[in-house]
Design a protein around this motif. Structure first.
Motif, PDB file in Angstrom:
ATOM      1  N   GLN A   1       0.837  -1.191   0.000  1.00  0.00           N
ATOM      2  CA  GLN A   1       0.000   0.000   0.000  1.00  0.00           C
ATOM      3  C   GLN A   1       0.878   1.249   0.000  1.00  0.00           C
ATOM      4  O   GLN A   1       2.061   1.210   0.338  1.00  0.00           O
ATOM      5  CB  GLN A   1      -0.924   0.021   1.217  1.00  0.00           C
ATOM      6  N   SER A   2       0.264   2.354  -0.356  1.00  0.00           N
ATOM      7  CA  SER A   2       0.986   3.615  -0.377  1.00  0.00           C
ATOM      8  C   SER A   2       0.351   4.589   0.604  1.00  0.00           C
ATOM      9  O   SER A   2      -0.812   4.444   0.982  1.00  0.00           O
ATOM     10  CB  SER A   2       0.976   4.217  -1.783  1.00  0.00           C
TER      11      SER A   2
ATOM     12  N   ILE B   1      16.182  10.538   6.402  1.00  0.00           N
ATOM     13  CA  ILE B   1      15.667   9.921   5.186  1.00  0.00           C
ATOM     14  C   ILE B   1      15.874  10.868   3.993  1.00  0.00           C
ATOM     15  O   ILE B   1      16.549  10.541   3.016  1.00  0.00           O
ATOM     16  CB  ILE B   1      14.164   9.601   5.331  1.00  0.00           C
ATOM     17  N   HIS B   2      15.247  12.021   4.075  1.00  0.00           N
ATOM     18  CA  HIS B   2      15.381  13.067   3.070  1.00  0.00           C
ATOM     19  C   HIS B   2      15.346  14.411   3.783  1.00  0.00           C
ATOM     20  O   HIS B   2      14.872  14.518   4.912  1.00  0.00           O
ATOM     21  CB  HIS B   2      14.231  13.035   2.059  1.00  0.00           C
TER      22      HIS B   2
ATOM     23  N   PRO C   1      17.389   6.825   2.146  1.00  0.00           N
ATOM     24  CA  PRO C   1      16.312   7.339   1.305  1.00  0.00           C
ATOM     25  C   PRO C   1      15.501   6.286   0.543  1.00  0.00           C
ATOM     26  O   PRO C   1      14.400   6.604   0.054  1.00  0.00           O
ATOM     27  CB  PRO C   1      17.072   8.215   0.305  1.00  0.00           C
ATOM     28  N   ASP C   2      16.031   5.055   0.443  1.00  0.00           N
ATOM     29  CA  ASP C   2      15.395   4.063  -0.425  1.00  0.00           C
ATOM     30  C   ASP C   2      13.989   3.712   0.050  1.00  0.00           C
ATOM     31  O   ASP C   2      13.761   3.421   1.218  1.00  0.00           O
ATOM     32  CB  ASP C   2      16.260   2.801  -0.494  1.00  0.00           C
ATOM     33  N   GLY C   3      13.054   3.722  -0.918  1.00  0.00           N
ATOM     34  CA  GLY C   3      11.675   3.372  -0.617  1.00  0.00           C
ATOM     35  C   GLY C   3      10.809   4.566  -0.246  1.00  0.00           C
ATOM     36  O   GLY C   3       9.615   4.396   0.018  1.00  0.00           O
TER      37      GLY C   3
ATOM     38  N   LEU D   1       5.393   6.967   0.766  1.00  0.00           N
ATOM     39  CA  LEU D   1       5.800   5.573   0.616  1.00  0.00           C
ATOM     40  C   LEU D   1       4.961   5.026  -0.531  1.00  0.00           C
ATOM     41  O   LEU D   1       3.735   4.932  -0.422  1.00  0.00           O
ATOM     42  CB  LEU D   1       5.524   4.762   1.882  1.00  0.00           C
ATOM     43  N   GLU D   2       5.586   4.682  -1.627  1.00  0.00           N
ATOM     44  CA  GLU D   2       4.838   4.238  -2.807  1.00  0.00           C
ATOM     45  C   GLU D   2       4.356   2.805  -2.672  1.00  0.00           C
ATOM     46  O   GLU D   2       3.255   2.461  -3.088  1.00  0.00           O
ATOM     47  CB  GLU D   2       5.697   4.386  -4.056  1.00  0.00           C
ATOM     48  N   SER D   3       5.179   1.948  -2.074  1.00  0.00           N
ATOM     49  CA  SER D   3       4.842   0.542  -1.892  1.00  0.00           C
ATOM     50  C   SER D   3       5.431   0.092  -0.563  1.00  0.00           C
ATOM     51  O   SER D   3       6.597  -0.304  -0.490  1.00  0.00           O
ATOM     52  CB  SER D   3       5.392  -0.287  -3.043  1.00  0.00           C
TER      53      SER D   3
END
Lengths: 123, 113
Positions: free
Chosen positions: A17-18, A46-47, A61-63, A78-80
């Protein structure tokens, strides 16, 4: 002044889910940050953003993706979602080193001010 | 739910005693240091800061000591109170750039009546 606010406070997601976490600050700070905090560990960046329309990667930062369309808002997406992203997420803001102002809060030029956090669980 | 602070070193003190929390920092180029307090379920809260051109700085009931020779920072809390119970983080910063802070893992302070 509310300082730094975050929404939502809690969220449970299923894998894949996002969602978007919203951070808002009313201190006119140029810099904004997103951290995650895991048990037994300090905060990991993270960013971050040094101004409206700019973003950059931090330590982990990944994800995640971020956007800073308005100076007062910093969004974390969070895209996925994955179970490894279960964590407590904190947003922070700060003024640039050469920016001095005094308002209702006791400001330090370098200090980051944190929001209350978002507790995210990914099942 | 999750508990931030699991597996952290813990300092247990009696109410009214003085507390000393230590932190070793990593970057000899760091020139600004901050102590944060984090209560359960809340975000980190600024306590006190110190710049590298100072060895000591005092606030209300708190003192920060900086030893640049051994890259060591300490937070002293006088007359510790139950409300001081929290996780304490030190953070270091190198001036310039985007004000990046590097956080330590934290120390839990438990104050007993």
């Amino acid at each position: 002044n509310a300082g730094v606010t975050q929404t939502p406070k809690f969220r449970v997601l299923k894998t894949g889910q996002s969602m978007t976490l919203l951070c808002a600050q009313d201190m006119n700070h140029e810099y904004m940050y997103w951290y995650r905090q895991d048990p037994g560990m300090g905060l990991r960046l993270i960013h971050y953003s040094v101004g409206e329309g700019t973003t950059a990667k931090g330590e982990v930062p990944d994800g995640y993706n971020v956007s800073r369309l308005k100076k007062q808002n910093f969004l974390l997406g969070l895209e996925s979602a994955a179970p490894s992203q279960t964590s407590v997420y904190f947003c922070a803001s700060s003024a640039p080193l050469d920016y001095l102002t005094l308002r209702g809060l006791d400001y330090r030029t370098d200090t980051q001010y944190f929001g209350p956090g978002t507790r995210l669980t990914v099942l | 739910g999750e508990s931030v602070g699991l597996h952290l070193p813990t300092l247990s003190v009696q109410e009214g005693d003085n507390s000393i929390i230590n932190c070793a920092y990593s970057n000899s180029a760091s020139d600004y240091f901050i102590w944060y307090k984090q209560e359960s379920g809340k975000g980190p809260q600024f306590i006190i800061d110190i710049r590298s051109n100072m060895d000591k700085r005092q606030g209300q009931r708190v003192t920060v000591l900086l030893n640049k020779t051994v890259k060591h920072l300490s937070l002293q809390i006088a007359a510790t109170q139950p409300g001081d119970s929290a996780v304490y983080f030190c953070a270091e910063n190198t001036s310039g750039g985007y004000n990046k802070l590097i956080f330590g893992a934290g120390t839990r302070l438990a104050v007993h009546p």
